[in-house]
Design an enzyme around this catalytic site. Sequence first.
Site, PDB file in Angstrom:
ATOM      1  N   VAL A 256       0.105   8.224   5.323  1.00  0.00           N
ATOM      2  CA  VAL A 256      -0.835   7.112   5.590  1.00  0.00           C
ATOM      3  C   VAL A 256      -1.512   6.583   4.326  1.00  0.00           C
ATOM      4  O   VAL A 256      -2.137   5.539   4.354  1.00  0.00           O
ATOM      5  CB  VAL A 256      -1.943   7.465   6.622  1.00  0.00           C
ATOM      6  CG1 VAL A 256      -1.344   7.762   7.984  1.00  0.00           C
ATOM      7  CG2 VAL A 256      -2.837   8.591   6.143  1.00  0.00           C
ATOM      8  N   LYS A 257      -1.381   7.299   3.216  1.00  0.00           N
ATOM      9  CA  LYS A 257      -2.073   6.895   1.992  1.00  0.00           C
ATOM     10  C   LYS A 257      -1.283   5.783   1.273  1.00  0.00           C
ATOM     11  O   LYS A 257      -0.238   5.374   1.738  1.00  0.00           O
ATOM     12  CB  LYS A 257      -2.290   8.113   1.084  1.00  0.00           C
ATOM     13  CG  LYS A 257      -3.023   9.276   1.784  1.00  0.00           C
ATOM     14  CD  LYS A 257      -4.473   8.966   2.128  1.00  0.00           C
ATOM     15  CE  LYS A 257      -5.092   9.898   3.145  1.00  0.00           C
ATOM     16  NZ  LYS A 257      -5.350  11.251   2.720  1.00  0.00           N
ATOM     17  N   HIS A 258      -1.793   5.336   0.095  1.00  0.00           N
ATOM     18  CA  HIS A 258      -1.190   4.159  -0.545  1.00  0.00           C
ATOM     19  C   HIS A 258       0.292   4.330  -0.872  1.00  0.00           C
ATOM     20  O   HIS A 258       1.080   3.423  -0.673  1.00  0.00           O
ATOM     21  CB  HIS A 258      -1.945   3.807  -1.828  1.00  0.00           C
ATOM     22  CG  HIS A 258      -3.306   3.279  -1.552  1.00  0.00           C
ATOM     23  ND1 HIS A 258      -4.389   4.097  -1.361  1.00  0.00           N
ATOM     24  CD2 HIS A 258      -3.751   2.012  -1.403  1.00  0.00           C
ATOM     25  CE1 HIS A 258      -5.445   3.342  -1.117  1.00  0.00           C
ATOM     26  NE2 HIS A 258      -5.094   2.086  -1.136  1.00  0.00           N
TER      27      HIS A 258
END
Length: 377
Positions: free
Chosen positions: A179-181
């Site tokens: 879900v992170k960049h």
Amino acid sequence: MIPYGKQFVQEDDIQAVIEVLRSDWLTTGPKVTEFEKLVAEYVEAKHAVAVSSGTAALHCAMYAAGVSPGDEVIAPPITFAATTNAVIYQGGTPVFVDVDPNTLLLDPVKVEEKISCKTKAIIAVDYTGHPCNYDALKRIADRHGIFLIADACHSLGAKFKGKKAGTLADMTVFSFHPVKHITTGEGGMIVTSNLALAKRIQQFRNHGIDSDYRQREREGSWYYHMVDLGYNYRISDIQCALGITQLKKLPAFLKRRREIAGYYDKCLLGMKSIRPLSVSNDVTHAYHLYVVRIDFKSLGKQRTTLFQQLREKEIGVNVHYIPVHLHPYYRRKLGTGRGLCPIAETAYEEIISLPIFPALDENKMNQCIDALILSCA
Ligand SMILES: *Cc1c(COP(=O)(O)O)cnc(C)c1O
């Protein structure tokens, strides 16, 4: 269901992973070193150490800061529990300090009030991708001779006064969860400009051993020392190959996240009961999350009802976060509870995260914002 966050993996990412599988090194190999170098360059830090998760990265930072039993570490309650769990892994005690009501970031004035002779470090969390006020926090940390650690798991690519997340604290931690960049599946990194800290972290991620396998092979030696108790927090070359191709797309990912946030902001301008979190003029936001505060009292609706209505419309809204000091483990362990951080507790009752990720297209974006506005009209 439109999720609140999601990875963006393309054919070139997949090919890069496959190539590693055909190579000699599946772990502790050249892709790990290359990924570390590229992230260090990107965030403009001197050293980077890649590890198996953001949580492991936080644990490494606590170890490198020398956190041990009896030490206190200041942290905000509006974060993922991993932030302060890392303090407890080292036997330290998290001290929760309330947040600024507009940004929900650690409030420097309150940080200063909670510093004691036991305080070893401050962990600042760049919640949603908005960097904290690092000028004020660094001043406090320097004055008291303690470490400033940035949990930048939300803020890869963000800036404070033109300086990148990664250069604003003694150590900065990133996560590469899907879900992170950018993602490596699971993964994390610590960046620092202090060589001694980087060396301590390299050792800690590899059982507390003072050299790595490739180093020994180069030197034609079998001998090594385990000089302290460490862990196996290594990340594989398979994962880092993915990280390398993902990092190339980071500028585009950030651009898209900012477009989505800008669009949401514009659509919500006229809404009396919905307010996006404030953004300081000093920062370039990385928008890991898009969080709105809703005045449920004046709306005459409960958050659970709104949550269910949106979920029924396939909008994967979420709540980030349950204040850490209210979790049963923390209540039991530290005797924390309601009233400790009133601003965070009130905010928690009012926040909701809208979907934001690079692959969220025009249609889905409108679906999300229309559903929210309709439910709050
Ligand atoms: C994601 C996250 C972590 C933990 O990272 P993992 O890679 O999932 O272990 C820690 N802190 C914050 C603020 C996060 O968002």
